[in-house]
Design an enzyme around this catalytic site. Structure first.
Site: not given
Ligand SMILES: *Cc1c(COP(=O)(O)O)cnc(C)c1O
Length: 392
Positions: A57, A182, A110, A207
């Site tokens: 971990r 983010d 988000y 993503k």
């Molecule tokens: C999809 C997304 C997340 C979350 O990511 P996951 O890997 O699906 O948990 C966070 N911020 C934004 C802007 C996103 O589009």
């Protein structure tokens, strides 16, 4: 590799073939137990488990390679991986908040970020205040002595508001708040938040970094040793670290990120341009289009635009919307984005705002331009609009 371009960094960061029999890619370490040969070695590792190889971990050569590559790309001190993008957001927020703190969160965040703040942090005694993403230097008036975190997302989810990051970070610094962003939409290639005063830059690597819709992964890039230590502790205490095969897919995805993004950018701009001229479309929400309200800030701070944007179409009955969406041949309908494939999703931003109001009565459709030929994608949408009109 200090002076290389981002494209070159992407190819070489986090790789050391000659430490690994000359094999180009690093091996994937599957690991829980780490054995120590002596009591001395065990006690030495116990003294600082945040460094080195201590327990699965706590990190492995696989996770270190991924973190090293992303940190190099964003110009950060070091990075910390997590099992998903949301885990990265939750970890970052947990690292810098405690009961009695006040945090400021952009109203364009988000949805699950909002939910974590309201449904987990608030019951733990953190006061959560959402703010207008267009606040800019006006954030000054919202900052309090106990404001521990300012959380940004730019462009915002669903509606793509661009934030004045340097103005916000300058004000936040004066009260000692940690600024997080983010940065998933821009990726480390199109926006480098640490250069604009941000302390922790967060990615859903699920993503564009993974890029193939087949793994979930997150990463936080930290400005300095203090912020890295806080994040690393939060991640390892809560056990939110990513799995080895997903980390490998993240590392592999990075190698082609620049070429993929170039095409996502170009295709999204082509689709956005075509959509803007459609009679059904009221507005195109895309920061790289000059008619978009956040365009000037985007142009000042960003090096490009990715494949995700929204359109607002005139309100139509649900059956007409279904006639369009149900029979698209290339666009898939579903959550997430950043993979090689095109996606479309009806969204409801009005349900996810509290500091501001989303009043446009039109239907907001979020699109992800994948790597198909843009001409084919346009034809798919054209047929969709035709079905929609026929159903009216
Ligand atoms: C999809 C997304 C997340 C979350 O990511 P996951 O890997 O699906 O948990 C966070 N911020 C934004 C802007 C996103 O589009």
């Amino acid at each position: 590799m200090k002076d290389t371009s981002k494209e070159t960094t992407l190819i070489h960061a986090g790789r050391n073939p000659h430490a690994n029999h000359g094999i180009v890619n690093p091996p994937v370490y599957h690991c829980s137990t780490v054995l120590f040969p002596t009591l001395d070695a065990l006690e030495e590792s116990d003294r600082n488990p945040l460094e080195g190889i201590h327990y699965g971990r706590m990190g492995t050569p696989t996770s270190f390679a991924f973190e090293e590559a992303v940190a190099a790309l964003e110009g950060g001190y070091r990075a910390v991986n997590t099992a998903s993008g949301l885990a990265a957001i939750a970890t970052g927020l947990m690292a810098f908040t405690k009961a009695g703190d006040h945090i400021l969160v952009t109203d364009s965040a988000y949805g699950p970020t909002r939910r974590f703040c309201k449904e987990t942090l608030a019951p733990y005694g953190v006061e959560v205040e959402f703010f207008d993403p267009a606040v800019g230097a006006g954030i000054e008036a919202l900052l309090r002595p106990n404001t521990s975190v300012v959380f940004l997302e730019s462009p915002g989810s669903l509606t793509f508001e661009v934030q004045d990051v340097p103005a916000i970070t300058a004000a936040a610094k004066r009260v000692g708040a940690t600024v997080m962003i983010d940065n998933t939409w821009a990726t480390p290639l199109f926006f480098r938040p640490l250069e604009h005063g941000v302390d922790v830059s967060i990615h859903s690597a699920t993503k564009y970094i993974v890029g193939h819709a087949d793994a979930m992964l997150g990463v936080l890039v930290c400005r300095d040793e203090a912020s890295w230590t806080a994040v690393k502790k939060a991640a390892t205490r809560s056990g939110t670290t990513g799995g080895p095969d997903d980390l490998f897919l993240g590392l592999r995805g990075l190698r082609t990120l620049a070429v993929r993004l170039k095409q996502h950018q170009e295709s999204a701009l082509a689709l956005a341009g075509w959509l803007a001229a459609r009679p059904e479309v009221r507005r195109v929400l895309h920061p790289a289009r000059p008619d978009f309200p956040g365009h000037a800030l985007w142009k000042r701070d960003f090096g490009g635009s990715s494949g995700l944007f929204s359109i607002v179409i005139d309100p139509v009955p649900r059956a007409a919307l279904a006639a369009m969406l149900d029979h698209l041949e290339l666009f898939g309908m579903g959550y997430s984005w950043g993979g090689f494939e095109s996606l479309i999703l009806p969204t409801r931003p009005a349900a996810m705002r509290s500091a501001t109001r989303w009043t446009d009565p039109g239907i907001v459709l979020r699109l992800h331009a994948g790597l198909e030929s843009p001409d084919d994608l346009i034809r798919d949408l054209e047929h969709g609009f035709r079905r929609m009109r026929a159903a009216l």
